[in-house]
Design an enzyme around this catalytic site. Structure first.
Site, PDB file in Angstrom:
ATOM      1  N   GLU A  27       0.856  -1.195   0.000  1.00 56.11           N
ATOM      2  CA  GLU A  27       0.000   0.000   0.000  1.00 56.11           C
ATOM      3  C   GLU A  27       0.889   1.242   0.000  1.00 56.11           C
ATOM      4  O   GLU A  27       2.014   1.208   0.520  1.00 56.11           O
ATOM      5  CB  GLU A  27      -0.875  -0.018   1.272  1.00 56.11           C
ATOM      6  CG  GLU A  27      -1.769   1.213   1.396  1.00 56.11           C
ATOM      7  CD  GLU A  27      -2.833   1.091   2.486  1.00 56.11           C
ATOM      8  OE1 GLU A  27      -2.865   0.065   3.197  1.00 56.11           O
ATOM      9  OE2 GLU A  27      -3.637   2.046   2.614  1.00 56.11           O
ATOM     10  N   ASN A  72      -6.646   1.618   2.839  1.00 54.11           N
ATOM     11  CA  ASN A  72      -7.373   2.868   3.063  1.00 54.11           C
ATOM     12  C   ASN A  72      -6.929   3.950   2.080  1.00 54.11           C
ATOM     13  O   ASN A  72      -7.707   4.833   1.702  1.00 54.11           O
ATOM     14  CB  ASN A  72      -7.152   3.360   4.496  1.00 54.11           C
ATOM     15  CG  ASN A  72      -7.716   2.388   5.527  1.00 54.11           C
ATOM     16  OD1 ASN A  72      -8.601   1.594   5.230  1.00 54.11           O
ATOM     17  ND2 ASN A  72      -7.212   2.448   6.751  1.00 54.11           N
ATOM     18  N   ASN A 172     -12.076  -0.595  -0.875  1.00 49.26           N
ATOM     19  CA  ASN A 172     -11.453  -1.167   0.322  1.00 49.26           C
ATOM     20  C   ASN A 172     -12.261  -0.824   1.561  1.00 49.26           C
ATOM     21  O   ASN A 172     -12.607   0.350   1.773  1.00 49.26           O
ATOM     22  CB  ASN A 172     -10.037  -0.586   0.488  1.00 49.26           C
ATOM     23  CG  ASN A 172      -9.355  -1.080   1.747  1.00 49.26           C
ATOM     24  OD1 ASN A 172      -9.018  -2.254   1.853  1.00 49.26           O
ATOM     25  ND2 ASN A 172      -9.186  -0.202   2.729  1.00 49.26           N
ATOM     26  N   GLU A 173     -12.567  -1.833   2.360  1.00 46.41           N
ATOM     27  CA  GLU A 173     -13.208  -1.645   3.680  1.00 46.41           C
ATOM     28  C   GLU A 173     -14.269  -0.547   3.666  1.00 46.41           C
ATOM     29  O   GLU A 173     -14.210   0.393   4.468  1.00 46.41           O
ATOM     30  CB  GLU A 173     -12.146  -1.371   4.750  1.00 46.41           C
ATOM     31  CG  GLU A 173     -11.219  -2.549   4.952  1.00 46.41           C
ATOM     32  CD  GLU A 173     -10.263  -2.424   6.147  1.00 46.41           C
ATOM     33  OE1 GLU A 173     -10.145  -1.325   6.730  1.00 46.41           O
ATOM     34  OE2 GLU A 173      -9.622  -3.433   6.474  1.00 46.41           O
ATOM     35  N   TYR A 244      -6.813  -8.826  11.732  1.00 46.46           N
ATOM     36  CA  TYR A 244      -5.507  -8.672  12.371  1.00 46.46           C
ATOM     37  C   TYR A 244      -5.652  -9.117  13.823  1.00 46.46           C
ATOM     38  O   TYR A 244      -6.652  -8.800  14.459  1.00 46.46           O
ATOM     39  CB  TYR A 244      -5.066  -7.197  12.343  1.00 46.46           C
ATOM     40  CG  TYR A 244      -4.858  -6.659  10.945  1.00 46.46           C
ATOM     41  CD1 TYR A 244      -3.660  -6.871  10.271  1.00 46.46           C
ATOM     42  CD2 TYR A 244      -5.856  -5.935  10.304  1.00 46.46           C
ATOM     43  CE1 TYR A 244      -3.465  -6.375   8.980  1.00 46.46           C
ATOM     44  CE2 TYR A 244      -5.671  -5.430   9.017  1.00 46.46           C
ATOM     45  CZ  TYR A 244      -4.466  -5.655   8.363  1.00 46.46           C
ATOM     46  OH  TYR A 244      -4.279  -5.158   7.094  1.00 46.46           O
ATOM     47  N   GLU A 292      -6.489  -9.196   3.529  1.00 45.91           N
ATOM     48  CA  GLU A 292      -5.634  -8.560   4.550  1.00 45.91           C
ATOM     49  C   GLU A 292      -5.633  -9.452   5.775  1.00 45.91           C
ATOM     50  O   GLU A 292      -6.701  -9.693   6.363  1.00 45.91           O
ATOM     51  CB  GLU A 292      -6.139  -7.170   4.935  1.00 45.91           C
ATOM     52  CG  GLU A 292      -5.856  -6.120   3.896  1.00 45.91           C
ATOM     53  CD  GLU A 292      -6.175  -4.703   4.372  1.00 45.91           C
ATOM     54  OE1 GLU A 292      -6.037  -4.410   5.578  1.00 45.91           O
ATOM     55  OE2 GLU A 292      -6.582  -3.897   3.516  1.00 45.91           O
ATOM     56  N   GLN A 352       1.355  -6.483   5.481  1.00 43.19           N
ATOM     57  CA  GLN A 352       1.721  -6.169   4.116  1.00 43.19           C
ATOM     58  C   GLN A 352       3.107  -6.747   3.876  1.00 43.19           C
ATOM     59  O   GLN A 352       3.628  -7.438   4.744  1.00 43.19           O
ATOM     60  CB  GLN A 352       1.670  -4.664   3.914  1.00 43.19           C
ATOM     61  CG  GLN A 352       0.288  -4.075   4.184  1.00 43.19           C
ATOM     62  CD  GLN A 352       0.157  -2.615   3.756  1.00 43.19           C
ATOM     63  OE1 GLN A 352       1.025  -2.029   3.129  1.00 43.19           O
ATOM     64  NE2 GLN A 352      -0.968  -1.996   4.151  1.00 43.19           N
TER      65      GLN A 352
HETATM   66  O1  AHR Z   1      -3.107  -2.796   6.113  1.00 38.19           O
HETATM   67  C1  AHR Z   1      -3.259  -1.601   6.835  1.00 38.19           C
HETATM   68  C2  AHR Z   1      -4.680  -1.072   6.759  1.00 38.19           C
HETATM   69  O2  AHR Z   1      -5.532  -1.928   7.482  1.00 38.19           O
HETATM   70  C3  AHR Z   1      -5.297  -1.001   5.385  1.00 38.19           C
HETATM   71  O3  AHR Z   1      -5.006   0.181   4.739  1.00 38.19           O
HETATM   72  C4  AHR Z   1      -6.756  -1.076   5.682  1.00 38.19           C
HETATM   73  O4  AHR Z   1      -7.475  -1.653   4.634  1.00 38.19           O
HETATM   74  C5  AHR Z   1      -6.837  -1.854   6.979  1.00 38.19           C
HETATM   75  O5  AHR Z   1      -7.669  -1.250   7.880  1.00 38.19           O
END
Ligand code: AHR
Length: 497
Positions: A27, A72, A172-173, A244, A292, A352
């Site tokens: 990103e 994001n 995205n999201e 995460y 992700e 990432q």
């Molecule tokens: O990977 C970091 C961020 O985590 C990304 O930009 C977003 O999609 C997520 O919230």
């Protein structure tokens, strides 16, 4: 010594594994791009400014697909800012990460880097501040051969042949209140459907990923997937999942049980996809793109300090996690969970790849090195190609603060394309080794050729630029009969016929 048993049969297939299960993500965030993959002037930089030391490590991971440019970031990004002569490209505020984006890297540069790194591009379009028509235009720019204003502009900008990007994310999201241009499920489902239609009219060969929930803890999780897919089912191929995990309370038993949640998350999204499909009497099945996933919690406080020190800076040290040994164990467990759900999880991107919550770190004035989490990912990518087999595991179970009946040993098995068998196994016990008895009933004669183990006395041990080999896999002597999995360990067992 604890005991565990695993039965495998070569005919009990979960699925052919899609190699894109070992994907990753770059990103425009922190130092992922600038001083990560791209740093003109660095001693290892090539003529296009790409760091060769980073490319070498990425190639070791053998990354089949890399998502780009966000995250994001993409929800405020105009792809046109990143094309044409570099000195004419605008600098812009990136509101997602409160930085200044120089736009020195755009779609051309990323496609060139991807070739060198031997990875395919998974390109995300902006459906936050962007429109379906912007999405149509970037597909035409990237993939249409020639003879239109946009495709000829690409050719003028140096790419005579189409970039041939086959996999695209529809934003995205979009459920996240933090997202630029966040939407309700209905609003997003409609715009995703219209964008998907236009994009596939330009290039019917592409595949599309609709945004699922940002994580399973979102208030609208479930309802979101159902409503979004109700609007765009016919025109999309995948729905995304993001998650995460962190060990915030320093409870490692509970941390290593997080894949119970991951498995439940996957199965719930599968049920939601199939519920919408069932209601629509659809023949097609929507598959899952877990685009992700990772451990992320070490760096959060530092980010706030960085923003105070360097407001609107470029290449800030954001989300720079120093991963420890126990993080690598959880990453291994996450990979095992994806393999066990390989019939529906077709794509997964660790988030990432470089510097930002990443297996690869760089020093702008020095070298690049592999963090602890690099190793399970590398071994899964290298040895986890082929068919995922259904493992039947019998072992003790324990309860943790958040989970009940957590198996002591978790494992996945892959029938490799060369006829060999690979087992990935984690012993979750923090105090005792586990003896794993294997019943490989239908395989005939198989010999254990290699037992690689990632293990360390200190759960918090890390790799650094000065000490990059502190946590690395070691070869154990291949046993005959039952295999011993050391306490708190990630194991790769490779058998040959
Ligand atoms: O990977 C970091 C961020 O985590 C990304 O930009 C977003 O999609 C997520 O919230």
């Amino acid at each position: 010594m604890r005991k565990a048993k695993m039965i495998l049969d070569r005919d009990y297939l979960i699925a052919d594994i899609d190699k894109r299960l070992y994907g990753n993500f770059i990103e425009h965030l922190g130092r992922a791009v600038y001083t990560g993959i791209y740093q003109p002037g660095h001693p290892t930089a090539d003529s296009e400014g790409f760091r060769q030391d980073v490319i070498d490590l990425v190639r070791r991971l053998d990354v089949p697909v890399t998502r780009y440019p966000g995250g994001n970031f993409v929800s405020g990004y105009d792809w046109r800012d990143g094309i044409g002569p570099k000195d004419k490209r605008p600098k812009r505020l990136d509101l997602a990460w409160k930085t200044t984006e120089p736009n020195e890297v755009g779609i051309h540069e990323f496609a060139a880097w991807a070739k060198k790194a031997n990875t395919e591009v998974m390109y995300a379009v902006n459906l936050g501040t962007g429109t379906p028509d912007d999405a149509r235009q970037v597909v035409e720019y990237a993939n249409h051969p020639k003879g239109t204003q946009l495709s000829d502009l690409r050719r003028k900008n140096g790419a005579r042949d189409p970039l041939d990007i086959k996999l695209w994310c529809l934003g995205n999201e979009m459920d996240g209140p933090w997202q630029m241009g966040a939407k309700t499920a209905y609003e997003y489902g409609r715009i995703a459907n219209e964008a998907a239609k236009l994009m596939k009219l330009v290039d019917p060969s592409i595949e599309l990923v609709a945004c699922g929930s940002s994580n399973s803890g979102m208030r609208t999780f479930g309802e979101w997937e159902y409503e979004v897919l109700t609007e765009c089912y016919d025109n999309v191929d995948y729905i995304s999942l993001h998650t995460y995990y962190g060990n915030r309370t320093n409870d490692t038993n509970d941390f290593l049980a997080r894949t119970m949640d991951l498995d439940q998350f996957i199965k719930t999204v599968v049920a939601l996809c199939d519920a919408v499909g069932g209601k629509k009497h659809a023949k097609k099945r929507i598959q899952l793109s877990f685009d992700e996933w990772n451990v992320w919690y070490h760096s959060n406080q530092r980010n706030e300090e960085i923003y105070k020190e360097q407001p609107w800076g470029t290449a800030l040290e954001l989300l720079e996690e120093t991963y420890n040994f126990e993080d690598a164990l959880l990453v291994g467990l996450m990979l095992i969970t994806f393999l066990k759900n390989a019939d529906r999880v077709r794509i997964a991107c660790m988030a990432q790849l470089v510097n930002v919550i990443a297996p690869i770190m760089t020093n702008p004035n020095g070298g690049a090195w592999a963090q602890t989490i690099f190793y399970p990912l590398m071994q899964a990518s290298k040895f986890g190609r082929g068919k995922s087999l259904q493992p039947i595991i019998t072992c003790e179970k324990h309860d943790t603060k958040s989970f009940t009946d957590v198996p002591l040993v978790d494992a996945a098995a892959v029938l490799n394309d060369d006829g060999g068998l690979t087992i990935f196994a984690v012993n979750r016990s923090l105090d005792e080794a586990a003896e794993l008895t294997l019943d490989l009933r239908s395989f005939g004669k198989l010999t254990l050729k290699e037992h690689q183990v990632l293990v360390h006395d200190d759960l918090k041990a890390v790799n650094t630029e000065k000490n990059p080999d502190n946590v690395v896999p070691k070869a154990l002597k291949p046993e005959k009969g039952a295999v011993v999995l050391p306490k708190a360990s990630w194991n790769v067992l490779r058998f040959e016929a």
